[in-house]
Design a protein around this motif. Structure first.
Motif, PDB file in Angstrom:
ATOM      1  N   GLY A 205       0.817  -1.216   0.000  1.00 44.57           N
ATOM      2  CA  GLY A 205       0.000   0.000   0.000  1.00 44.57           C
ATOM      3  C   GLY A 205       0.847   1.260   0.000  1.00 44.57           C
ATOM      4  N   VAL A 206       1.970   1.236   0.731  1.00 41.46           N
ATOM      5  CA  VAL A 206       2.879   2.382   0.752  1.00 41.46           C
ATOM      6  C   VAL A 206       3.484   2.617  -0.628  1.00 41.46           C
ATOM      7  CG1 VAL A 206       5.078   3.211   1.677  1.00 41.46           C
ATOM      8  CG2 VAL A 206       3.415   2.171   3.200  1.00 41.46           C
ATOM      9  N   ILE A 208       2.114   1.855  -3.518  1.00 41.40           N
ATOM     10  CA  ILE A 208       1.062   2.400  -4.388  1.00 41.40           C
ATOM     11  C   ILE A 208       0.810   3.865  -4.062  1.00 41.40           C
ATOM     12  CG2 ILE A 208      -1.381   2.236  -5.000  1.00 41.40           C
ATOM     13  CD1 ILE A 208      -1.164  -0.794  -4.453  1.00 41.40           C
ATOM     14  N   LEU A 209       0.746   4.184  -2.763  1.00 40.29           N
ATOM     15  CA  LEU A 209       0.518   5.575  -2.362  1.00 40.29           C
ATOM     16  C   LEU A 209       1.669   6.466  -2.820  1.00 40.29           C
ATOM     17  CD1 LEU A 209      -1.265   7.585  -0.828  1.00 40.29           C
ATOM     18  CD2 LEU A 209       0.013   7.012   1.258  1.00 40.29           C
ATOM     19  N   LEU A 212       1.199   7.280  -6.398  1.00 41.67           N
ATOM     20  CA  LEU A 212       0.172   8.317  -6.581  1.00 41.67           C
ATOM     21  C   LEU A 212       0.736   9.704  -6.267  1.00 41.67           C
ATOM     22  CD1 LEU A 212      -2.937   6.516  -4.994  1.00 41.67           C
ATOM     23  CD2 LEU A 212      -2.422   6.851  -7.425  1.00 41.67           C
ATOM     24  N   PHE A 213       1.575   9.787  -5.248  1.00 45.53           N
ATOM     25  CA  PHE A 213       2.226  11.059  -4.936  1.00 45.53           C
ATOM     26  C   PHE A 213       3.164  11.465  -6.075  1.00 45.53           C
ATOM     27  CE2 PHE A 213       0.490  11.053  -0.790  1.00 45.53           C
ATOM     28  CZ  PHE A 213       0.800  12.256  -0.190  1.00 45.53           C
ATOM     29  N   PHE A 241       4.132  13.044   2.699  1.00 48.98           N
ATOM     30  CA  PHE A 241       4.170  11.584   2.617  1.00 48.98           C
ATOM     31  C   PHE A 241       4.816  10.996   3.872  1.00 48.98           C
ATOM     32  CE2 PHE A 241       5.841   7.490   1.281  1.00 48.98           C
ATOM     33  CZ  PHE A 241       4.724   6.938   0.674  1.00 48.98           C
ATOM     34  N   ILE A 244       2.307  11.011   6.712  1.00 47.27           N
ATOM     35  CA  ILE A 244       1.315   9.945   6.595  1.00 47.27           C
ATOM     36  C   ILE A 244       1.908   8.610   7.047  1.00 47.27           C
ATOM     37  CG2 ILE A 244      -0.081   8.613   4.952  1.00 47.27           C
ATOM     38  CD1 ILE A 244      -0.370  11.194   3.312  1.00 47.27           C
ATOM     39  N   CYS A 245       3.134   8.336   6.607  1.00 47.17           N
ATOM     40  CA  CYS A 245       3.795   7.087   7.000  1.00 47.17           C
ATOM     41  C   CYS A 245       4.040   7.034   8.506  1.00 47.17           C
ATOM     42  CB  CYS A 245       5.116   6.934   6.249  1.00 47.17           C
ATOM     43  SG  CYS A 245       4.932   6.628   4.480  1.00 47.17           S
ATOM     44  N   GLY A 255       7.912   3.990  -0.272  1.00 49.65           N
ATOM     45  CA  GLY A 255       6.980   4.922  -0.894  1.00 49.65           C
ATOM     46  C   GLY A 255       7.672   6.074  -1.600  1.00 49.65           C
TER      47      GLY A 255
END
Length: 486
Positions: A205-206, A208-209, A212-213, A241, A244-245, A255
């Motif tokens: 998920g990290v 993928i995120l 997106l960033f 980012f 968020i992490c 990420g």
């Protein structure tokens, strides 16, 4: 030592003074290590040990504790810059080879450490398997800084950067499996597949995120943006980012690497990476000096510290040496299977010695999971060995870059000329020198100006031109100050 200054000062002034001491000590130490031809990272680590609470104590412990965010920020810049080397065209050509090398060097280090701790020293399974998993991780920060400092290029450098980046992915996966087995062994809880899959899904998920960033960064940073705005936007997104992490207690490394990879492949904008290179050195200095300040030698040599019948000092020394052996042999075997050039095969393992950010972060998570003396011992060994790795690692990385001929200070290595003319006559030393100088002059337009300086200069010129046009457009009054034109 400076308690009399900090005692009567406000918290903000203590932080400001401490940052100044950290920056100056790191800089001054590079003046000494430069004489020994050591990389700057080594200087930063040594400076941190000297000014830290376990030596001169020039920086209060509360300031060190208050800068826990620095590793995440530094790793974000490092990982993002690493993404520049993951161009899809290059990965299609060398991706399989890099994966083979990475898996072998990472897992061989883990296997060697596990054999020493569990089979030879008879330590408990939980401790042995987690420590073995952490052995696979490599620190990209010192490697990146050493490459940047030497200006090294070529197949060896590209392979090294890609291996270091993939290495942390392998390390995270190995840790996810190891901590699940450790919990089952340590607590007696039933083995759960969810404990293995959950961290893997989280890091996916990290990734993928982060991608997106990367797309968001592409959308927000356009060619018409000024240098100031490009830096502001990119740094803001990296910080966001990281935040968020941090909320989800996940390393931002993968990420941010994904963010840099997506950005470079969708924009081909290498200039942004050069510009961030101007912003990151003070942050990296703070990160490495802080790592040195966190080194507690007393915890390692304390007679009361032991796991089973083995003292921590013995475990630490064996871990330190065994991991190096595993990394080197694994890299050698991987390069042999991947049919890499001799220079890469023989010296890649030397550049994989550093270990810091990711391993330290995972060790902290492992210590919280295992708890008690086992968890504390795990974190102590990783912290102590990481400092030692960072002391010798950059020097070994620089040596490997030199031995692999990725960079050289000798003119004859930089420019090759034939010793004989077309007629078969042997050239004199003066003739060969003149020919080398002529070849260098021919190459000057390609590499004379530093890429980072060129990118920054170009943006500055565009910014100045825009300001000049704005100030001199028709109908605009010139600015005045105190009756004089400025």
């Amino acid at each position: 030592m400076l308690d009399w200054i900090y005692k009567g000062s406000s918290p903000s002034s203590a932080v400001i003074i401490s940052i100044s001491i950290i920056l100056l000590s790191g800089f001054l130490m590079t003046r000494l290590t430069k004489q020994a031809r050591l990389p700057n990272v080594t200087a930063y680590i040594i400076a941190g040990i000297i000014i830290g609470p376990f030596c001169l104590n020039l920086v209060p412990a509360r300031v060190i504790e208050g800068t826990e965010f620095l590793p995440d920020i530094a790793l974000a810049f490092i990982a993002f810059s690493t993404g520049e080397f993951f161009k899809f065209e290059t990965l299609k050509k060398n991706g399989a080879k890099v994966i083979i090398i990475t898996v072998l060097e990472a897992l061989m280090a883990s296997v060697f450490v596990f054999i020493v701790t569990f089979v030879i020293l008879h330590l408990e399974l939980a401790f042995s398997i987690v420590l073995a998993a952490l052995a696979s991780a490599t620190a990209p920060a010192s490697t990146m800084m050493t490459i940047r400092q030497t200006g090294a290029k070529g197949d060896f450098v590209e392979t090294l950067l890609q291996v270091v980046a993939f290495d942390d992915i392998v390390g995270l996966l190995a840790y996810s499996v190891a901590i699940s087995v450790a919990v089952h062994s340590y607590t007696g809880e039933a083995f759960s597949l969810a404990r293995v899959i959950s961290p893997i899904l989280t890091n996916t998920g990290v990734l993928i995120l982060g991608g997106l960033f990367g797309f968001l960064m592409k959308f927000m940073i356009q060619k018409k943006r000024s240098t100031d705005n490009r830096l502001i936007i990119s740094i803001a997104l990296l910080f966001a980012f990281c935040g968020i992490c941090t909320i989800f207690e996940v390393s931002p490394l993968l990420g941010c690497m994904s963010m840099g990879t997506i950005y470079i492949n969708t924009t081909d904008d290498e200039k942004l990476f050069r510009q961030l290179g101007y912003f990151s050195p003070p942050i990296l200095l703070l990160f490495f000096v802080r790592s040195g300040m966190s080194f507690d030698l007393k915890a390692l040599v304390n007679p009361a510290g032991s796991i089973g019948n083995a003292p921590l000092l013995l475990i630490g020394v064996l871990y330190f040496l065994t991991r190096i052996l595993g990394k080197y042999l694994g890299a050698f075997l991987g390069c042999f299977i991947a049919k890499k050039p001799k220079e890469t095969r023989n010296y890649l393992g030397l550049a994989l010695i550093p270990q810091a950010g990711v391993a330290i972060g995972l060790a902290a998570l492992g210590a919280r999971t295992l708890q008690g003396e086992t968890g504390q011992a795990l974190q102590t060994i990783i912290l102590a060995s990481s400092v030692l790795y960072e002391l010798i690692g950059p020097g070994c990385a620089k040596l490997s870059l030199y031995l692999s001929k990725s960079y050289s200070n000798k003119l004859e290595d930089i420019v090759f000329v034939h010793e004989k003319t077309e007629e078969g006559k042997t050239k004199t030393e003066l003739e060969m020198l003149i020919e080398r100088i002529q070849k260098i002059q021919e190459e000057i337009p390609k590499w004379n100006e530093n890429e980072e300086e060129a990118a920054y200069t170009e943006e500055a010129e565009q910014h100045f031109s825009a300001m000049w046009e704005e100030n001199n457009r028709p109908g605009r009054k010139p600015p005045f100050r105190s009756g004089r034109r400025v």
